[in-house]
Design a protein around this motif. Structure first.
Motif, PDB file in Angstrom:
ATOM      1  N   ASP A 720       0.807  -1.219   0.000  1.00 53.06           N
ATOM      2  CA  ASP A 720       0.000   0.000   0.000  1.00 53.06           C
ATOM      3  C   ASP A 720       0.842   1.271   0.000  1.00 53.06           C
ATOM      4  O   ASP A 720       0.311   2.375   0.115  1.00 53.06           O
ATOM      5  CB  ASP A 720      -0.950   0.007   1.193  1.00 53.06           C
ATOM      6  CG  ASP A 720      -0.188  -0.082   2.525  1.00 53.06           C
ATOM      7  OD1 ASP A 720       1.062  -0.141   2.494  1.00 53.06           O
ATOM      8  OD2 ASP A 720      -0.853  -0.113   3.582  1.00 53.06           O
ATOM      9  N   GLY A 721       2.156   1.139  -0.095  1.00 54.98           N
ATOM     10  CA  GLY A 721       3.041   2.291  -0.136  1.00 54.98           C
ATOM     11  C   GLY A 721       3.547   2.755   1.209  1.00 54.98           C
ATOM     12  O   GLY A 721       4.360   3.676   1.273  1.00 54.98           O
ATOM     13  N   SER A 722       3.109   2.155   2.282  1.00 52.74           N
ATOM     14  CA  SER A 722       3.570   2.560   3.617  1.00 52.74           C
ATOM     15  C   SER A 722       4.986   2.060   3.844  1.00 52.74           C
ATOM     16  O   SER A 722       5.353   0.961   3.426  1.00 52.74           O
ATOM     17  CB  SER A 722       2.635   1.995   4.687  1.00 52.74           C
ATOM     18  OG  SER A 722       2.624   0.570   4.625  1.00 52.74           O
ATOM     19  N   PRO A 723       5.817   2.866   4.516  1.00 50.05           N
ATOM     20  CA  PRO A 723       7.202   2.439   4.754  1.00 50.05           C
ATOM     21  C   PRO A 723       7.272   1.282   5.745  1.00 50.05           C
ATOM     22  O   PRO A 723       6.563   1.257   6.739  1.00 50.05           O
ATOM     23  CB  PRO A 723       7.874   3.696   5.312  1.00 50.05           C
ATOM     24  CG  PRO A 723       6.754   4.491   5.901  1.00 50.05           C
ATOM     25  CD  PRO A 723       5.541   4.213   5.058  1.00 50.05           C
ATOM     26  N   VAL A 724       8.129   0.328   5.449  1.00 52.92           N
ATOM     27  CA  VAL A 724       8.346  -0.825   6.324  1.00 52.92           C
ATOM     28  C   VAL A 724       9.627  -0.647   7.134  1.00 52.92           C
ATOM     29  O   VAL A 724       9.654  -0.906   8.335  1.00 52.92           O
ATOM     30  CB  VAL A 724       8.400  -2.125   5.498  1.00 52.92           C
ATOM     31  CG1 VAL A 724       8.727  -3.322   6.392  1.00 52.92           C
ATOM     32  CG2 VAL A 724       7.080  -2.351   4.779  1.00 52.92           C
ATOM     33  N   GLY A 725      10.681  -0.217   6.496  1.00 50.87           N
ATOM     34  CA  GLY A 725      11.932  -0.014   7.211  1.00 50.87           C
ATOM     35  C   GLY A 725      13.099   0.068   6.258  1.00 50.87           C
ATOM     36  O   GLY A 725      12.974  -0.041   5.025  1.00 50.87           O
ATOM     37  N   ARG A 726      14.263   0.287   6.824  1.00 50.41           N
ATOM     38  CA  ARG A 726      15.507   0.396   6.058  1.00 50.41           C
ATOM     39  C   ARG A 726      16.555  -0.489   6.712  1.00 50.41           C
ATOM     40  O   ARG A 726      16.611  -0.602   7.938  1.00 50.41           O
ATOM     41  CB  ARG A 726      15.987   1.841   6.008  1.00 50.41           C
ATOM     42  CG  ARG A 726      17.438   1.993   5.603  1.00 50.41           C
ATOM     43  CD  ARG A 726      17.904   3.426   5.562  1.00 50.41           C
ATOM     44  NE  ARG A 726      17.448   4.092   4.348  1.00 50.41           N
ATOM     45  CZ  ARG A 726      18.019   5.182   3.851  1.00 50.41           C
ATOM     46  NH1 ARG A 726      19.050   5.741   4.467  1.00 50.41           N
ATOM     47  NH2 ARG A 726      17.548   5.747   2.757  1.00 50.41           N
ATOM     48  N   ALA A 727      17.376  -1.110   5.883  1.00 51.57           N
ATOM     49  CA  ALA A 727      18.496  -1.915   6.362  1.00 51.57           C
ATOM     50  C   ALA A 727      19.734  -1.514   5.585  1.00 51.57           C
ATOM     51  O   ALA A 727      19.671  -1.204   4.387  1.00 51.57           O
ATOM     52  CB  ALA A 727      18.209  -3.399   6.196  1.00 51.57           C
ATOM     53  N   GLU A 728      20.876  -1.543   6.258  1.00 50.25           N
ATOM     54  CA  GLU A 728      22.124  -1.133   5.650  1.00 50.25           C
ATOM     55  C   GLU A 728      23.226  -2.049   6.144  1.00 50.25           C
ATOM     56  O   GLU A 728      23.241  -2.472   7.304  1.00 50.25           O
ATOM     57  CB  GLU A 728      22.444   0.321   6.011  1.00 50.25           C
ATOM     58  CG  GLU A 728      23.622   0.903   5.260  1.00 50.25           C
ATOM     59  CD  GLU A 728      23.851   2.357   5.623  1.00 50.25           C
ATOM     60  OE1 GLU A 728      23.789   3.211   4.710  1.00 50.25           O
ATOM     61  OE2 GLU A 728      24.078   2.650   6.820  1.00 50.25           O
ATOM     62  N   THR A 729      24.152  -2.373   5.249  1.00 46.62           N
ATOM     63  CA  THR A 729      25.292  -3.197   5.642  1.00 46.62           C
ATOM     64  C   THR A 729      26.459  -2.880   4.724  1.00 46.62           C
ATOM     65  O   THR A 729      26.303  -2.221   3.685  1.00 46.62           O
ATOM     66  CB  THR A 729      24.947  -4.692   5.585  1.00 46.62           C
ATOM     67  OG1 THR A 729      26.010  -5.444   6.177  1.00 46.62           O
ATOM     68  CG2 THR A 729      24.746  -5.157   4.153  1.00 46.62           C
TER      69      THR A 729
END
Length: 816
Positions: A720-729
Motif C-alpha cells: 500500500d506504499g507505507s514504509p516498512v523499514g531500512r536496512a544497511e550493511t
C-alpha cells in the motif's frame, strides 16, 4: 587383406604373392641349411650362420607381400586444444629481483619458435585464452598484461566447458600458479569438466620472501568500552622476522585507531594481535588493517590506501609484494533506536537507576509502565456518593476522572512514551503494539496481572518475533502460585521453587550475599565490566553485598548461569540465568535489591551499575530481528557475485509479500586526516526477485566492478506504499588479499586437477615430449591411417646387417 595369425593392426597389401613368397623362402631356407650341414665348422658357427641368413631371407620375403601397419591418429585440426593462461597480478611475482617473473616465464613457454607449439598446432586446433576476473580469447601472447585483479580458475574452466559443449576437446593446457580466487563450491568436482587438464609448472620453484595478512576476524560484543574486537593474523615466509608492526586505521576519518608491535609466535613465522575499540559512530564502518616490517615503515604512511601497482615488485626492501599487507574490514555496528518496555508491579529504585543509566545511551529508548495501585473488588451495592473511578484520581477534574482507571482496574502510570496514545490501555494486548518493542522487562509483577491472551502474546513475542524477555526479582516474582502453569514459567530459564522452599526463604533472616561471576559469565563480555579477569575480581570484591534474593528452583536444561550469590556460609544461589527460547532469549534476574549497588558506589570511580544496565540491555536487544534485514553472501573476489537476501516482515512479523524494495549499492572512497572521505561512485540500483522457496524473502545478485568497500542500502515499502523499514550493511571485495594469499605455486592443487580430469602435470622442460605424446593420447576425433612396414629403413638395415654378419662369420672361421 588380413590374416588371423597377424596382429589386427597389420594388413598385407599384396596378399596374392604370399604363397610364392613362402615357397621361395622354404626352398632357399632348405638350401641354406643343407649347405651349412655339409660345412666343416664348429656346431655353434653353423647354427649362428643359419640364424643370420634365415633372418635376412625372412625380412626380404615379407617385403614381397608389402605388410602395412594400420593405426589411429587425431584428425588434423578437428580437436580443440585451448591454452588457458593466468593473466592476473600474481603472475608478476619474482622469486628474486634478478629472476624472470612468472608471467615472463609463461610468455617464453608460449614463444612460437618453441618446437612444442609448432608440433601441437599440426594436429590440433590450438586456441589461446587468458583469464583473470573473466575469460577472454587472445590472438598473441604479447597481449598478456598480467594486471588482472582475480584468478577465477574454476569459473574459467567451467566457461570453457560451456563454450565448447558438444565440441571435441583434446584437453586444456593450463598455465597458472594455481592460486585461485573463486568462491568455494562444496559439491564441485573437477572430473565433471569432461576433458583432461594439463597444468604446466616450472622445473624448479623458490618461495619468494613475503609477509602477508593470513586472516582478519571481527567480533562484536556488548562490552561497553570496547565492543568491537578485530583479530589480525599474519604469516611470514621464513623465520627471519622477530617482530612486526600492525596498524588499524579508521577509513572514514583517516585516523589511526591503534598500532602495535607484535612478536613472532613459537614457530617464528606467525604473528597475531587483537585491536579492541569502540567505533566513533554506530552503523556501517570501514577499517583498514596493515602489517609491515620496521624496515618498510616509510612505505606505510598512516593513511588509507593500497600501494600502487608498480610497487608490486619494487616497493619493499625485502618483500616480493606489499599488496597482501593491507586489508579492508567492514564492521556493521548495528545502530538505530531499540525500544524496551519495562513493566513493574510497584514503584522501585531499580527502575530509577536503570532509567538514569539508559538515558546516557542514545540507542536505547526505555518505556516504563509502573503500577502504583492494585485493582479493587467491584461491588454492585454502593452508596450513591461512591464514584466509579479509583479514589487516587479524585479531585483531578471531570475530564481526568472520565479517562482514569476504574475501581476494578489497577492504576498504572506511563513513563517515556512517544505520544499520548502509546500504552494508553496498559500492557499491550495486540501483536502490532507489542512487537514494536525489542525487549520486555517484567519486574516484581505476578502472572495474574496479565490476561491469558496477553501471556500467549508475550510468548509469541519471544518465540516467533525473536524478542527478549527479562524477569526480575521481587515479592511477586518466580514464587507465585500460578507462575509454574503460565507462559512466564515456561519461558523462565529457572524452575519455580517448591512452596516449602519459597515460604522458608521468605521467612528466613536476611543474609549478606556477595556477587560472583561463573565461568560462562567471565567469558561473556556483556556480563563483565573490566577487560581482564584480575581487574574483574577486584571489582567484585569492592561491590556491596545484596540481601534480597528470590528463591528459585533448578536451572533448566540448556540455560546458562552467569552470576551467582554466595553468603558467609558458602551457600550459592543463582543471580542471573539466561537461555534461548525459540527465536528469542530470556533471562532471570533474581536480585531484588540491586539498587544497593547504585546507592553505595564510589562516585569518583566509574559508574559500574550504569554500565552493567546498559550492557545487559544491549545484550537483550542485540540479536532481535527487525522488520527489514539485509544479508550478503559470497562475492569476496572480483568475478564472483554477491548474493543479496532481504527479509521483510509486516507489523506482526509475518512474511511480507509484494513488497517494493529499493536496493542501492555504492562503492566507498576514503580520505585521510587532511582530506575527508567522499563517495567514489554513483548509487547503483539492483533488482531483487521474490524467493521461490521462502515467503517474505527477496534475492538478487551484484557483481563488484572494482575491489574495495561497498555500502548496501535497502528501503522497503509495503504493497500500500507505507514504509516498512531500512536496512544497511557493508561489504568488502578483497581480490588482492585472495590473489596474493599464497605466493608459492600450488603444485598440489594443480596435481589434483590433473588427477581428477585424467590429465598430467607437465614440467616446462618436458613440453617438447608432451607435444610428441599428445597425438598418442585419447582424443575425441581420430582417423585411420596406414604406413608400409616393409618400406621402413630399419627393415633393410636389419637384413643387410644379418647378411654381412653371416659373411663375416664364415670368413672369420674359414668355413667352406
Amino acid at each position: 587383406m588380413t590374416f588371423d595369425l597377424l596382429p589386427k593392426n597389420i594388413i598385407l597389401q599384396s596378399p596374392d604373392w604370399a604363397p610364392v613368397a613362402f615357397l621361395l623362402l622354404g626352398v632357399i631356407a632348405l638350401l641354406v641349411v643343407t649347405n651349412y650341414w655339409r660345412m666343416r665348422a664348429a656346431w655353434w658357427v653353423k647354427c649362428l650362420g643359419v640364424l643370420l641368413k634365415l633372418t635376412a631371407l625372412v625380412l626380404l620375403a615379407v617385403c614381397i607381400v608389402q605388410p602395412m601397419v594400420q593405426a589411429r591418429r587425431p584428425r588434423p585440426q578437428a580437436n580443440l586444444l585451448p591454452i588457458l593462461i593466468d593473466d592476473s597480478r600474481s603472475m608478476q611475482l619474482k622469486a628474486d629481483r634478478g629472476d624472470r617473473s612468472r608471467g615472463e616465464s609463461v610468455q617464453q613457454w608460449l614463444d612460437r619458435e618453441n618446437g612444442w607449439m609448432v608440433r601441437v598446432a599440426q594436429d590440433f586446433d590450438v586456441r589461446p585464452y587468458r583469464f583473470a576476473a573473466r575469460l577472454d580469447q587472445m590472438a598473441d601472447p604479447a597481449d598478456l598484461t598480467f594486471d588482472g585483479g582475480a584468478s577465477t580458475l574454476r569459473t574459467s574452466l567451467v566457461q570453457l566447458q560451456q563454450r565448447f559443449d558438444r565440441r571435441p576437446m583434446a584437453g586444456v593446457v593450463l598455465m597458472t600458479d594455481g592460486n585461485a580466487t573463486d568462491d568455494a563450491v562444496d559439491d564441485f568436482q573437477w572430473a565433471d569438466l569432461g576433458f583432461p587438464v594439463y597444468p604446466v609448472v616450472p622445473d624448479s620453484v623458490r618461495t619468494p620472501d613475503d609477509l602477508r595478512i593470513s586472516s582478519v576476524a571481527v567480533r562484536q560484543t556488548d562490552f561497553e568500552t570496547s565492543p568491537v574486537t578485530v583479530t589480525v593474523s599474519a604469516q611470514a615466509s621464513d623465520d627471519d622476522l622477530s617482530e612486526i608492526q600492525m596498524r588499524l586505521i579508521d577509513c572514514v576519518s583517516g585516523t589511526v585507531v591503534a598500532e602495535q608491535s607484535v612478536a613472532a609466535g613459537a614457530d617464528g613465522r606467525t604473528f597475531q594481535s587483537r585491536f579492541q575499540f569502540r567505533p566513533q559512530q554506530s552503523g556501517v564502518n570501514f577499517y583498514e588493517v596493515a602489517v609491515f616490517d620496521q624496515r618498510d615503515r616509510d612505505r606505510f604512511p598512516a593513511t588509507v590506501g593500497k600501494p600502487d601497482s608498480d610497487e608490486l615488485e619494487s616497493a619493499s626492501r625485502w618483500e616480493a609484494t606489499l599488496l597482501n599487507n593491507r586489508r579492508l574490514v567492514a564492521v556493521d555496528r548495528r545502530g538505530g533506536l531499540y525500544r524496551v518496555l519495562y513493566m513493574a508491579g510497584r514503584p522501585n529504585w531499580d527502575f530509577k537507576f536503570m532509567r538514569r543509566a539508559l538515558q546516557e545511551d542514545a540507542e536505547i529508548d526505555l518505556v516504563g509502565l509502573l503500577r502504583i495501585a492494585n485493582k479493587e473488588p467491584k461491588f454492585t451495592f454502593r452508596d450513591s456518593t461512591v464514584n466509579e473511578t479509583n479514589p487516587l484520581f479524585a479531585g483531578l477534574g471531570q475530564d481526568e476522572e472520565e479517562t482514569a482507571e476504574q475501581y476494578d482496574e489497577p492504576v498504572v502510570i506511563r513513563l517515556g512514551i512517544k505520544d499520548s496514545d502509546e500504552l494508553s490501555d496498559g500492557f499491550p494486548d495486540t501483536a502490532e503494539e507489542l512487537f514494536a518493542y525489542h525487549a520486555v522487562i517484567l519486574d516484581d509483577i505476578e502472572p495474574a496481572f496479565f490476561t491469558a491472551d496477553q501471556l500467549l502474546l508475550l510468548r509469541r513475542f519471544v518465540a516467533a518475533r525473536g524478542g527478549a524477555l527479562m524477569l526480575m526479582g521481587g515479592a511477586e516474582s518466580f514464587g507465585a502460585s500460578d507462575f509454574v502453569n503460565t507462559p512466564l514459567g515456561e519461558m523462565s530459564p529457572v524452575y519455580a521453587p517448591g512452596r516449602a522452599v519459597f515460604r522458608d526463604e521468605r521467612s528466613a533472616p536476611r543474609r549478606d550475599r556477595k556477587l560472583e561471576l561463573t565461568r560462562e559469565g567471565m567469558l561473556s563480555p556483556w556480563v563483565r565490566l573490566r577487560d581482564n579477569e584480575s581487574a574483574e575480581r577486584q571489582r567484585l570484591d569492592r561491590m556491596p553485598a545484596f540481601r534480597t534474593v528470590n528463591p528459585v528452583g533448578d536451572i533448566k536444561p540448556g540455560a546458562q548461569t552467569m552470576l551467582m550469590l554466595r553468603d558467609e556460609d558458602g551457600n550459592r544461589v543463582p543471580g542471573l540465568v539466561v537461555q534461548r527460547f525459540g527465536n528469542g532469549r530470556t533471562a532471570a534476574w533474581t536480585i531484588a535489591d540491586a539498587w544497593r549497588w547504585s546507592m553505595r558506589r564510589d562516585r569518583s570511580a566509574n559508574d559500574d551499575p550504569g554500565q552493567a544496565w546498559r550492557q545487559t540491555t544491549h545484550w537483550l536487544v542485540g540479536e532481535v530481528p527487525r522488520r527489514v534485514q539485509l544479508q550478503l553472501e559470497g562475492g569476496q573476489s572480483l568475478g564472483s557475485p554477491v548474493q543479496i537476501i532481504v527479509d521483510c516482515r509486516d507489523a506482526e512479523y509475518l512474511p511480507l509479500d509484494n513488497a517494493s524494495i529499493d536496493l542501492k549499492v555504492q562503492q566507498q572512497q576514503f580520505g585521510t586526516t587532511d582530506k575527508p572521505a567522499t563517495q567514489a561512485s554513483e548509487r547503483l540500483d539492483v533488482q531483487l526477485q521474490p524467493s521461490e522457496t521462502e515467503p517474505g524473502k527477496y534475492v538478487g545478485r551484484f557483481w563488484p566492478r572494482d575491489e574495495g568497500a561497498y555500502r548496501f542500502t535497502a528501503d522497503v515499502q509495503a504493497e500500500d506504499g507505507s514504509p516498512v523499514g531500512r536496512a544497511e550493511t557493508g561489504w568488502v571485495s578483497r581480490s588482492d588479499a585472495s590473489e596474493f594469499e599464497r605466493l608459492t605455486w600450488d603444485r598440489d592443487g594443480l596435481a589434483e586437477i590433473a588427477r581428477q580430469t585424467g590429465g598430467e602435470v607437465i614440467s616446462a622442460g618436458d613440453l617438447g615430449s608432451f607435444a610428441k605424446s599428445l597425438p598418442n593420447r585419447k582424443v575425441p576425433v581420430t582417423e585411420i591411417w596406414q604406413y608400409p612396414l616393409w618400406h621402413q629403413p630399419w627393415v633393410l638395415c636389419i637384413a643387410m646387417a644379418c647378411l654381412c654378419g653371416e659373411w663375416t662369420l664364415r670368413r672369420w672361421q674359414g668355413a667352406r
